[in-house]
Design a protein around this motif. Structure first.
Motif, PDB file in Angstrom:
ATOM      1  N   ALA A  16    -138.662  51.151  -5.284  1.00 41.67           N
ATOM      2  CA  ALA A  16    -137.324  50.555  -5.477  1.00 41.67           C
ATOM      3  C   ALA A  16    -136.734  51.024  -6.810  1.00 41.67           C
ATOM      4  O   ALA A  16    -135.552  51.389  -6.878  1.00 41.67           O
ATOM      5  CB  ALA A  16    -137.415  49.031  -5.429  1.00 41.67           C
ATOM      6  N   GLN A  17    -137.560  51.041  -7.848  1.00 43.44           N
ATOM      7  CA  GLN A  17    -137.073  51.501  -9.155  1.00 43.44           C
ATOM      8  C   GLN A  17    -136.626  52.960  -9.079  1.00 43.44           C
ATOM      9  O   GLN A  17    -135.603  53.335  -9.660  1.00 43.44           O
ATOM     10  CB  GLN A  17    -138.165  51.358 -10.229  1.00 43.44           C
ATOM     11  CG  GLN A  17    -138.609  49.918 -10.499  1.00 43.44           C
ATOM     12  CD  GLN A  17    -137.475  49.021 -10.988  1.00 43.44           C
ATOM     13  OE1 GLN A  17    -136.390  49.485 -11.338  1.00 43.44           O
ATOM     14  NE2 GLN A  17    -137.709  47.714 -10.998  1.00 43.44           N
ATOM     15  N   ALA A  18    -137.375  53.772  -8.336  1.00 42.24           N
ATOM     16  CA  ALA A  18    -137.007  55.188  -8.197  1.00 42.24           C
ATOM     17  C   ALA A  18    -135.678  55.325  -7.454  1.00 42.24           C
ATOM     18  O   ALA A  18    -134.811  56.107  -7.857  1.00 42.24           O
ATOM     19  CB  ALA A  18    -138.113  55.946  -7.457  1.00 42.24           C
ATOM     20  N   LEU A  19    -135.511  54.571  -6.389  1.00 43.56           N
ATOM     21  CA  LEU A  19    -134.244  54.619  -5.641  1.00 43.56           C
ATOM     22  C   LEU A  19    -133.073  54.252  -6.552  1.00 43.56           C
ATOM     23  O   LEU A  19    -132.050  54.946  -6.586  1.00 43.56           O
ATOM     24  CB  LEU A  19    -134.280  53.641  -4.459  1.00 43.56           C
ATOM     25  CG  LEU A  19    -135.088  54.059  -3.230  1.00 43.56           C
ATOM     26  CD1 LEU A  19    -135.231  52.900  -2.259  1.00 43.56           C
ATOM     27  CD2 LEU A  19    -134.425  55.250  -2.531  1.00 43.56           C
ATOM     28  N   LEU A  20    -133.240  53.181  -7.295  1.00 35.97           N
ATOM     29  CA  LEU A  20    -132.157  52.716  -8.176  1.00 35.97           C
ATOM     30  C   LEU A  20    -131.862  53.755  -9.264  1.00 35.97           C
ATOM     31  O   LEU A  20    -130.699  54.063  -9.530  1.00 35.97           O
ATOM     32  CB  LEU A  20    -132.523  51.365  -8.809  1.00 35.97           C
ATOM     33  CG  LEU A  20    -132.629  50.191  -7.819  1.00 35.97           C
ATOM     34  CD1 LEU A  20    -133.262  48.970  -8.482  1.00 35.97           C
ATOM     35  CD2 LEU A  20    -131.268  49.841  -7.230  1.00 35.97           C
ATOM     36  N   ALA A  21    -132.913  54.317  -9.832  1.00 32.68           N
ATOM     37  CA  ALA A  21    -132.728  55.315 -10.896  1.00 32.68           C
ATOM     38  C   ALA A  21    -132.003  56.547 -10.366  1.00 32.68           C
ATOM     39  O   ALA A  21    -131.254  57.207 -11.087  1.00 32.68           O
ATOM     40  CB  ALA A  21    -134.082  55.707 -11.484  1.00 32.68           C
ATOM     41  N   ASN A  22    -132.209  56.848  -9.070  1.00 38.76           N
ATOM     42  CA  ASN A  22    -131.549  58.007  -8.463  1.00 38.76           C
ATOM     43  C   ASN A  22    -130.146  57.699  -7.952  1.00 38.76           C
ATOM     44  O   ASN A  22    -129.531  58.533  -7.283  1.00 38.76           O
ATOM     45  CB  ASN A  22    -132.404  58.552  -7.317  1.00 38.76           C
ATOM     46  CG  ASN A  22    -133.531  59.439  -7.820  1.00 38.76           C
ATOM     47  OD1 ASN A  22    -133.369  60.127  -8.830  1.00 38.76           O
ATOM     48  ND2 ASN A  22    -134.654  59.423  -7.129  1.00 38.76           N
ATOM     49  N   GLY A  23    -129.668  56.476  -8.181  1.00 30.10           N
ATOM     50  CA  GLY A  23    -128.284  56.153  -7.828  1.00 30.10           C
ATOM     51  C   GLY A  23    -128.079  55.603  -6.435  1.00 30.10           C
ATOM     52  O   GLY A  23    -126.954  55.567  -5.934  1.00 30.10           O
ATOM     53  N   CYS A  24    -129.152  55.143  -5.793  1.00 27.54           N
ATOM     54  CA  CYS A  24    -129.005  54.545  -4.466  1.00 27.54           C
ATOM     55  C   CYS A  24    -128.351  53.160  -4.591  1.00 27.54           C
ATOM     56  O   CYS A  24    -128.792  52.338  -5.386  1.00 27.54           O
ATOM     57  CB  CYS A  24    -130.380  54.415  -3.813  1.00 27.54           C
ATOM     58  SG  CYS A  24    -130.369  53.543  -2.267  1.00 27.54           S
ATOM     59  N   THR A  25    -127.291  52.931  -3.811  1.00 31.11           N
ATOM     60  CA  THR A  25    -126.573  51.649  -3.934  1.00 31.11           C
ATOM     61  C   THR A  25    -126.547  50.847  -2.634  1.00 31.11           C
ATOM     62  O   THR A  25    -125.945  49.778  -2.580  1.00 31.11           O
ATOM     63  CB  THR A  25    -125.115  51.886  -4.378  1.00 31.11           C
ATOM     64  OG1 THR A  25    -124.495  52.746  -3.417  1.00 31.11           O
ATOM     65  CG2 THR A  25    -125.048  52.505  -5.766  1.00 31.11           C
ATOM     66  N   VAL A  26    -127.179  51.368  -1.585  1.00 29.75           N
ATOM     67  CA  VAL A  26    -127.207  50.666  -0.296  1.00 29.75           C
ATOM     68  C   VAL A  26    -128.608  50.744   0.296  1.00 29.75           C
ATOM     69  O   VAL A  26    -129.156  51.843   0.415  1.00 29.75           O
ATOM     70  CB  VAL A  26    -126.280  51.334   0.754  1.00 29.75           C
ATOM     71  CG1 VAL A  26    -126.132  50.446   1.976  1.00 29.75           C
ATOM     72  CG2 VAL A  26    -124.945  51.705   0.167  1.00 29.75           C
TER      73      VAL A  26
END
Ligand code: NDP
Length: 439
Positions: A323-333
């Motif tokens: 989840a942290q990786a997704l958020l760091a990569n700019g995932c918003t959905v």
């Protein structure tokens, strides 16, 4: 709370729901007086049975079969059957528990149930699959019926398995009736049922984005899984102008930056039942990451860069680190096609980041909702057009989004669709249980 429960998945699912219910239980002791929590965590009935069958070498094999009839306050038990070697009592119980609230959220008259077996369909011949399904139904048939309990598919159970089970049910009972959903279109199935869970998870993402004045158009999307839910999530993403760039199975992940070749994926998975590694034979520009190369604390799919994520494989496939990786990569959905794919740490990260996060029990409810539409068509001896069913599906997903979203606002946590979905689903079931008395 239990620190190391034997039924870990079940306790994980229960804790998430109970945490969400705190604001409801704090402000009113009505549900406590009625012992609703004590009743709702206890299945009405659990059936466990032996499934003996003969393999192609003439040897008798034995598997464990399960059906859990969890809650019938709102209607006949409804929920899928899972055939996978990881199936055990905890997994079926967590899935059955989640199903109660999901089914309530659809607004349709269906109770919660789930079932399956620790059978591994991989590498088995059609004949072995058929004999297994027949043996499974030879015990299950006495517990199910069109007005009591109506199973559907799940992991490892698609149209082929539903066909073999339906045939055996009919033979044992002499009745041709809507006792299973996900049937073939040739004999009682509903248009859009096959597509419904994947399409629904994408509609749900679109409604979450609409509330933020955005759309999926042009968004790069990560998908895990390569089965029924994943394939039709990708199909709808393409239709809406988004680009699905990944898929996965139990052996590895495919990353294809220009977009997954959906026709090839259907051929590999729906027709030839092959490993994803074969995708590279056609597309040498794609990347294959075998499970042996996954990060120790998570799943390679979620370490890729994208705008949106659709977990469509299995439970706990997305860790806190993912989840942290997704958020760091700019995932918003994040819209969950699978059941409980995100660990509690991942869910907490998505909620803290205030991204558009649709939990499985809301986002993947399109499958069971369309199963109920199949029941309605069977009961009235009608079949509706693709457009009719698809429009109903869209309307139901919109209603689910609104129910979760409005409830989150009402309880002072706007955007928290976990809280909203859990409370909205719970209240509908709890009110029905109260009106039906001590049962
Ligand atoms: P399928 O059997 O069609 O596909 C499952 C996919 O996930 C396969 O690609 C499979 O890979 C992969 N997978 C399964 N288990 C694991 C695992 N332990 N580790 C890694 N990959 C795994 O199932 P569905 O698409 O029907 O179901 C997917 C999810 O969606 C499940 O969580 C299910 O409960 C949920 N769901 C399904 C609904 C439906 O209508 N079908 C409705 C609502 C929710 P492989 O083939 O290599 O095993």
């Amino acid at each position: 709370k239990h620190s190391s429960p034997a039924q870990s998945e079940f306790y994980q699912a229960v804790e998430e729901v109970l945490d969400s219910l705190e604001p409801v239980l704090e402000t009113s002791d009505r549900y406590q007086q009625e012992s609703i929590i004590q009743r709702i965590v206890e299945p009405e009935r659990q059936i466990m049975f032996r499934v003996p069958w003969v393999d192609d070498n003439g040897r008798i094999q034995v598997n464990k079969g399960y059906r859990i009839e969890f809650n019938s306050a709102l209607g006949p038990y409804k929920g899928g059957l899972r055939f996978h070697p990881s199936v055990n009592a905890s997994i079926i119980k967590f899935l059955g528990f989640e199903q109660i609230f999901k089914n309530a959220l659809t607004g349709l008259p269906i109770g919660g149930g789930k079932g399956g077996a620790n059978f591994n369909p991989k590498g088995r011949s059609d004949g072995e699959i058929m004999r297994f399904c027949q043996s499974f139904m030879t015990e299950l048939y006495r517990h199910i019926g069109p007005n009591t309990d109506v199973p559907a598919g799940d992991i490892g159970v698609g149209a082929r398995e539903i066909g073999y089970m339906f045939g055996q049910y009919k033979r044992l009972t002499g009745r041709y009736e809507g006792v299973l959903t996900g049937k073939s279109l040739l004999w009682g199935g509903s248009l859009v049922r096959k597509e419904a869970t994947g399409y629904g998870a994408v509609y749900f993402a679109e409604y979450m984005l609409e509330a933020r004045n955005e759309t999926l158009k042009g968004k790069k999307c990560l998908i895990s899984g390569a089965g029924n839910v994943a394939i039709y999530a990708m199909e709808k993403l393409y239709q809406l102008g988004a680009i699905p760039v990944s898929c996965s199975d139990s052996r590895g992940t495919i990353y294809h930056e220009k977009g997954i070749d959906l026709d090839l994926l259907k051929e590999l998975k729906e027709v030839r039942r092959k490993s994803l590694e074969e995708y590279l034979q056609t597309h040498s520009d794609a990347q294959y990451i075998p499970v042996s190369d996954y990060p120790a604390d998570g799943n390679a799919v979620w370490r890729l860069k994208a705008d949106a994520a659709f977990p469509c494989a299995t439970q706990n496939e997305l860790s806190g680190e993912d989840a942290q990786a997704l958020l760091a990569n700019g995932c918003t959905v994040v819209s969950e096609g699978a059941n409980m794919p995100s660990t509690q740490a991942a869910v907490d990260a998505f909620i803290a980041a205030k991204i558009a996060y649709g939990p499985g029990k809301a986002a993947n409810a399109g499958g069971v909702a369309t199963s109920q539409l199949e029941m309605a068509q069977n009961a009235s001896m009608q079949s509706w057009t693709f457009e009719q069913v698809d429009n109903r599906l869209k309307e139901i997903m919109k209603n689910i989004f609104n129910a979760a979203n409005d409830t989150a606002i009402e309880y002072g946590q706007p955007g928290n669709l976990v809280l909203g979905a859990n409370i909205a689903g719970f209240k509908r079931v709890a009110e029905a249980m109260i009106e039906q008395g001590a049962v």
